[in-house]
Each structure stands twice: as C-alpha cells, then as structure tokens.
Design a protein around this motif. Structure first.
Motif, mmCIF file in Angstrom:
data_model
loop_
_atom_site.group_PDB
_atom_site.id
_atom_site.type_symbol
_atom_site.label_atom_id
_atom_site.label_comp_id
_atom_site.label_asym_id
_atom_site.label_seq_id
_atom_site.Cartn_x
_atom_site.Cartn_y
_atom_site.Cartn_z
ATOM 1 N N VAL A 239 1.021 3.902 -7.083
ATOM 2 C CA VAL A 239 0.331 3.647 -8.349
ATOM 3 C C VAL A 239 -0.247 2.240 -8.374
ATOM 4 O O VAL A 239 -1.293 2.001 -8.973
ATOM 5 C CB VAL A 239 1.290 3.878 -9.535
ATOM 6 N N TYR A 240 0.418 1.301 -7.725
ATOM 7 C CA TYR A 240 -0.046 -0.093 -7.678
ATOM 8 C C TYR A 240 -0.122 -0.526 -6.226
ATOM 9 O O TYR A 240 0.864 -0.448 -5.495
ATOM 10 C CB TYR A 240 0.913 -0.989 -8.450
ATOM 11 N N ASN A 241 -1.302 -0.969 -5.807
ATOM 12 C CA ASN A 241 -1.537 -1.344 -4.420
ATOM 13 C C ASN A 241 -2.259 -2.690 -4.385
ATOM 14 O O ASN A 241 -3.149 -2.947 -5.209
ATOM 15 C CB ASN A 241 -2.415 -0.296 -3.724
ATOM 16 N N VAL A 242 -1.872 -3.537 -3.437
ATOM 17 C CA VAL A 242 -2.475 -4.861 -3.315
ATOM 18 C C VAL A 242 -2.961 -5.046 -1.892
ATOM 19 O O VAL A 242 -2.187 -4.899 -0.937
ATOM 20 C CB VAL A 242 -1.473 -5.979 -3.664
ATOM 21 N N VAL A 243 -4.246 -5.373 -1.749
ATOM 22 C CA VAL A 243 -4.809 -5.640 -0.426
ATOM 23 C C VAL A 243 -5.437 -7.027 -0.419
ATOM 24 O O VAL A 243 -5.866 -7.554 -1.443
ATOM 25 C CB VAL A 243 -5.860 -4.581 -0.019
ATOM 26 N N THR A 244 -5.470 -7.599 0.766
ATOM 27 C CA THR A 244 -6.178 -8.853 0.995
ATOM 28 C C THR A 244 -7.445 -8.537 1.774
ATOM 29 O O THR A 244 -7.716 -7.392 2.123
ATOM 30 C CB THR A 244 -5.294 -9.813 1.801
ATOM 31 N N GLY A 245 -8.205 -9.585 2.068
ATOM 32 C CA GLY A 245 -9.407 -9.387 2.870
ATOM 33 C C GLY A 245 -10.559 -10.214 2.352
ATOM 34 O O GLY A 245 -10.573 -10.630 1.189
ATOM 35 N N ASP A 246 -11.524 -10.455 3.209
ATOM 36 C CA ASP A 246 -12.696 -11.221 2.815
ATOM 37 C C ASP A 246 -13.500 -10.448 1.773
ATOM 38 O O ASP A 246 -13.665 -9.228 1.868
ATOM 39 C CB ASP A 246 -13.582 -11.492 4.029
ATOM 40 N N GLY A 247 -14.017 -11.174 0.806
ATOM 41 C CA GLY A 247 -14.766 -10.527 -0.263
ATOM 42 C C GLY A 247 -16.011 -9.816 0.219
ATOM 43 O O GLY A 247 -16.344 -8.725 -0.258
ATOM 44 N N GLU A 248 -16.697 -10.427 1.192
ATOM 45 C CA GLU A 248 -17.964 -9.863 1.645
ATOM 46 C C GLU A 248 -17.777 -8.524 2.343
ATOM 47 O O GLU A 248 -18.717 -7.724 2.410
ATOM 48 C CB GLU A 248 -18.667 -10.840 2.598
ATOM 49 N N ASP B 113 -9.262 1.368 2.486
ATOM 50 C CA ASP B 113 -9.321 2.825 2.383
ATOM 51 C C ASP B 113 -7.934 3.421 2.162
ATOM 52 O O ASP B 113 -7.761 4.367 1.379
ATOM 53 C CB ASP B 113 -9.940 3.414 3.647
ATOM 54 N N ALA B 114 -6.944 2.872 2.866
ATOM 55 C CA ALA B 114 -5.585 3.384 2.704
ATOM 56 C C ALA B 114 -5.065 3.138 1.293
ATOM 57 O O ALA B 114 -4.383 3.988 0.712
ATOM 58 C CB ALA B 114 -4.660 2.726 3.734
ATOM 59 N N ALA B 115 -5.397 1.988 0.738
ATOM 60 C CA ALA B 115 -4.953 1.679 -0.625
ATOM 61 C C ALA B 115 -5.601 2.610 -1.640
ATOM 62 O O ALA B 115 -4.937 3.107 -2.565
ATOM 63 C CB ALA B 115 -5.273 0.217 -0.951
ATOM 64 N N ILE C 21 0.849 -1.189 0.000
ATOM 65 C CA ILE C 21 0.000 0.000 0.000
ATOM 66 C C ILE C 21 0.885 1.239 0.000
ATOM 67 O O ILE C 21 1.733 1.414 0.886
ATOM 68 C CB ILE C 21 -0.927 0.026 1.242
ATOM 69 N N GLY C 22 0.717 2.089 -0.988
ATOM 70 C CA GLY C 22 1.460 3.346 -1.040
ATOM 71 C C GLY C 22 2.959 3.157 -1.098
ATOM 72 O O GLY C 22 3.709 4.004 -0.601
ATOM 73 N N GLY C 23 3.413 2.048 -1.692
ATOM 74 C CA GLY C 23 4.840 1.796 -1.805
ATOM 75 C C GLY C 23 5.459 1.137 -0.587
ATOM 76 O O GLY C 23 6.682 0.982 -0.528
ATOM 77 N N GLU C 24 4.644 0.722 0.383
ATOM 78 C CA GLU C 24 5.164 0.094 1.594
ATOM 79 C C GLU C 24 4.516 -1.269 1.798
ATOM 80 O O GLU C 24 3.366 -1.496 1.408
ATOM 81 C CB GLU C 24 4.887 0.971 2.817
ATOM 82 N N TRP C 25 5.262 -2.168 2.428
ATOM 83 C CA TRP C 25 4.724 -3.475 2.796
ATOM 84 C C TRP C 25 4.010 -3.332 4.133
ATOM 85 O O TRP C 25 4.603 -2.913 5.127
ATOM 86 C CB TRP C 25 5.839 -4.506 2.883
ATOM 87 N N VAL C 26 2.753 -3.688 4.138
ATOM 88 C CA VAL C 26 1.890 -3.405 5.287
ATOM 89 C C VAL C 26 1.344 -4.717 5.850
ATOM 90 O O VAL C 26 0.732 -5.510 5.126
ATOM 91 C CB VAL C 26 0.734 -2.478 4.874
ATOM 92 N N ASP C 27 1.562 -4.907 7.141
ATOM 93 C CA ASP C 27 1.068 -6.117 7.798
ATOM 94 C C ASP C 27 -0.242 -5.810 8.517
ATOM 95 O O ASP C 27 -0.712 -4.664 8.536
ATOM 96 C CB ASP C 27 2.124 -6.642 8.769
#
Length: 516
Positions: A215-224, A56-58, A22-28
């Motif tokens: 520019v490129y952000n990847v998040v995980t999380g439940d779909g619902e 929201d952060a992404a 997120i935002g160029g950083e690895w986020v746990d």
C-alpha cells in the motif's frame, strides 16, 4: 533487484545505508547515493539508487494492493487508527528525527524539532481526524418530483504518486502520502536523493502500525529518469508534486498524456507589504523570519519586502541591526539561528543571483557572500543578504532564488504596493503588516496569492488550504477538504418510479406496444 530484511537502514562502513521500500520489502540496488551533511560535508548515510525497474515494481505493488482491496475496503475508522499508531511512534522518536533532520537537511536544531517532527505530528493528526469525519457518502439533491434516490460517493482513485522535494522531506511527504492513504489509495513516493531518509523511516512506522504490504512504497532515483518515468506510468492515476515551476510544467505535460489528476505546489516570490501603521518591532522580526526560514529554502518565503518610502530608511536600518544579532553556524548548536544551504550547486546558484543583483544596479545593503573563518571551513554557506534600491523588473525581484536573499522595494501608495505585489508569475504567498486589521484585510483581498498572512509569515495551519495562484501551481493541500484531492466523486441515481411509463425512454424508443 535484491531484498533484505526488516529496518529501513543497515550499517555499512560505519554509516546507515537506506534501502527502498517496495511491496512490503526493503529493496537494495547496485548503485547508491551519498547523503551529505550540508554544514560539514560529512557522510550522513548512503541510500540505494533506484532505477525505472524499481519504479515499475513499486507501481505494480501499489496497483496489486489496490485491486486486492485489503486497504481500500478497510473502514475509515480503522484506517485512522493506523495513523494514530504512526503518530505515537513519531512522537516517541522526536529527538532522533530532529537530529537527523539537522544533519541531513541543515535545519537548525530548534527549527528541525518543529519541521521534522512537530508539523508532521499536527498534520498527520489532522488527516486522521478528517478520515473519521469525512463524508464518504451523502444524499444527492432533491430536484422536481421525488422520483429518484440519489447518492454522491467519494472513492479512492487508485495508485497515487507523490514526488517529494529535498527542503522539507517529512512534512511535505506526509502531505502527499497520508491523505492519499487515508482515502484508501495505494501510494508510491519518489524521494529526493539528497534527503531520502524521512520517508523511508515513515515506511517503518506505517508497516509497524499495520498498513498492509504494497500500500505504501518508497523509491529513490534521479528525477529526470525515475521521476519522469513514474509520472508517465499508465497505472499511476494521481500525481502530487512539490518543486520548481519549471519541473512542474514538465510534470503537467507528461501527466496530460494519460489524463492523470495532478496537484502542483511550485515556486514563489512572496511579496511582504509593510503598511505605514505597522508595529515595527513585529514587522522587522517577521520580515526576517519570512525570508530566512531554512536559509530561505522555502517556496513560500517572503523574499520581496515592500516598504512605504517614508518608512523605508528607518525600517532597513532596524532590519539590518536585528540581522546582525542572528547566529549562523552549526545546526546542531541550540543557539544557531541560520544553517547552511543544501549543497554547493545551491550555494553557487544563490551567489550567482547576488552578483546579478549588483550588476542590475541594486544596492547590497548587507551580506552578499559566504561567511569564512572558524566553523565555516567546510559546508555550504551564504550570508543573509539584503538588497535595497530594487525595482520589480530586476531578476532578483522576479526569479525564485531559493536562498537567504531579500529584495527591498519602495512604494508611495497602497495601490502601487498591490500592483507591485501582483506583478509576478507566482502567487503562492503574501503578507501584510498593519495595526489596523480591517485595513490589512482590504489589502489581502486584493492580493493574488493562495496564502496571505497578516502580521505573520509561514503560518501554515493544517486547518487551512495551502497552494498557489498562477504559476505557483494548482490544487490545494491541507485544510478541511484535503481528502478531496485524493478521491473521485461518483454520482449514483436510483429510479423509484416503479413503472416504465414514468421514465424518459420514450424520447428515443417511443411508447411500448400494448400488451394483450
């Protein structure tokens, strides 16, 4: 929300642990997912479990990067150069990523080499080439007297959201992320928790290739929760979703609240029509390939096999004989043809459909259960299953099973075959087998599907548009116009008359008063 350093994964208790990007950083995060090998049930990795706050952060990072314009204003040829560098890195990591795809997704190794690396390489190269050749601005049409200069521009949309399914995570993620980036957008990718690693590894490649932070952000999380929150987010201007038709309806409903652009690639129930003059050797092997790729876990699988009555018995006999030569087992064994299904939920769902098929009166001609014995003590397995005496009103002919289950239907005329083929809510794929190409083309033109293969299946070329009719979705991915889905079209008109009297203002404000 805490941040940690450079790579997507760190070792934690002997296995890789993947963070979000997120935002160029690895986020746990405080919670995590377990990524399980579907063949062995062993722990492959853990992954951060994202929340709506991470989502929201992404989006905020993507919006900020878009508004700052660093990537959006980068010349297309330089954006393509970033993709070229990604391609070089991806190629250098082929063996590593192919093995990861086998362990995470259950792809047999030789299939993983194609799906986890080969297809992404070809498709990203296609998007890079499009970026260089795309007509970002063109003259508008000349109409009437030449009094105006007209331009049509293609511009990026803004924040683009891609929701990636578990079955083909890297290649489908590339379809959503790479053309969006090529067009100058900023991107948020929501990965499936079962197969999160590919897009996070892609994040490292994009960053190393010079993509600006945010520019490129990847998040995980439940779909619902996380997925639905992202679709509803007012700062997301485009959604590209691949998944079930049921969830696709929800995505479309939610996106409608803020009138987002939406591309949906949803379910399928592909009809595979064998004409009476088909090459039987090719058609038998092709029909197996059509429904067994990735143990049937592909939306464009050919799961309804339509056979002429006169050919039916011979074809089924040959099909089952060939099926018995295939090896089910460890995906990392180079000789394996068919791997496991994704998890216990998927296995039980498929077995449930098999039971429904038997209860509806279809004949179980082959398979129908989970294999047992050495090598199958753990993992999620379903034998390749063939039903005959299927009619098109049965659930196994109408509903997407998403597993290695084939329904064989008879027909007595080509018109009847086409009617059966089109009698479905889906329209993603179809196939025709014939040694007479013109005859096959005549059938293909009458089928209601976005991709139709003649004497082949799963031939998804980067040069051809891919998408569905009816409830298989809307919009197209790949093909020569792939960037269109990720751009807005702007018309610019310049009045060249040089005098106010030549304009249409008088229709509203009358003739200007004479000047002294």
């Amino acid at each position: 929300m805490s941040t940690v350093t450079e790579k997507a994964a760190v070792e934690r208790q002997g296995v890789p642990h993947y963070r979000m990007f997120i935002g160029g950083e690895w986020v746990d995060s405080d919670e995590q997912y377990e990524v399980i090998n579907p063949a062995t049930e062993e722990l492959v990795a853990t992954a951060a479990k994202g929340t709506t706050a991470h989502a929201d952060a992404a989006v905020a990072a993507a919006k900020r990067s878009f508004e700052e314009g660093v990537w959006r204003n980068t010349p297309p040829v330089e954006r393509a150069a970033v993709l070229d560098r990604v391609l070089a890195t991806l190629a250098s990591r082929m063996d590593e990523l192919a093995e990861l795809g086998s362990r995470e997704c259950g792809f047999p190794l030789r299939l993983s080499q194609a799906i986890s690396v080969g297809f992404p390489l070809m498709h990203i190269q296609h998007f890079a080439d499009l970026t260089r050749a795309y007509e970002w601005e063109r003259p508008g049409p000349v109409t009437g007297q030449v009094l105006n200069a007209q331009l049509v521009r293609r511009e990026p949309i803004g924040v683009c959201l891609g929701i990636v399914p578990w079955n083909f995570p890297l290649v489908l993620g590339a379809w959503k992320a790479i053309p969006a980036l090529a067009a100058g957008n900023s991107v948020v990718i929501k990965v499936d928790e079962k197969t999160p690693t590919a897009q996070l590894e892609l994040a490292t490649m994009l960053r190393e290739a010079g993509l600006p932070d945010g520019v490129y952000n990847v998040v995980t999380g439940d779909g619902e929760t996380v997925g639905a929150h992202l679709v509803a987010h007012p700062d997301v201007r485009k959604v590209s979703f691949t998944g079930s038709t049921e969830v696709g309806r929800e995505v479309m409903r939610t996106a409608a609240e803020t009138i987002k652009k939406v591309t949906l690639e949803l379910g399928g129930k592909g009809p595979n029509i064998v004409l009476d003059d088909a090459d039987l050797d090719a058609a038998v092997d092709g029909s197996l390939y059509a429904f067994l790729l990735h143990a049937g876990q592909a939306c464009e699988s050919g799961t309804r096999l339509l056979l002429p009555t006169a050919l039916h018995d011979e074809f089924v006999e040959r099909l089952i004989a060939r099926l018995k030569t295939l090896k089910i087992g460890n995906p990392l064994d180079a000789g394996t043809d068919i791997g496991p299904v994704m998890n216990a939920v998927q296995r039980d769902r498929i077995l449930g459909y098999i039971e429904r098929g038997k209860k509806e009166g279809a004949t179980l001609a082959h398979g129908g259960t989970s294999p047992s014995g050495p090598g199958f003590e753990k993992g999620f397995w379903v034998e390749p299953t063939v039903f005959t005496d299927v009619t098109n009103d049965m659930c196994i002919a109408r509903e997407e099973i998403f597993g290695p289950v084939l329904s064989v239907l008879r027909y007595d005329s080509v018109d009847e075959a086409i009617k059966i083929a089109n009698d479905t809510e889906y329209g993603l794929s179809a196939g025709v087998w014939s040694q007479d190409v013109q005859r096959a083309l005549d059938v293909a033109r009458r089928l209601q599907a976005g991709s139709i293969w003649i004497n082949d299946w799963h031939n998804i070329s980067q040069h051809m548009p891919f998408g569905g009719y009816k409830q298989s979705g809307n919009g197209r991915e790949l093909g020569p116009d792939a960037l269109d889905e990720f751009t807005e079209e702007k018309a610019i008109t310049i009045d060249l008359t040089g005098h106010v009297s030549r304009r249409a203002y008088g229709l509203v404000i009358g003739t200007p008063p004479a000047t002294a």
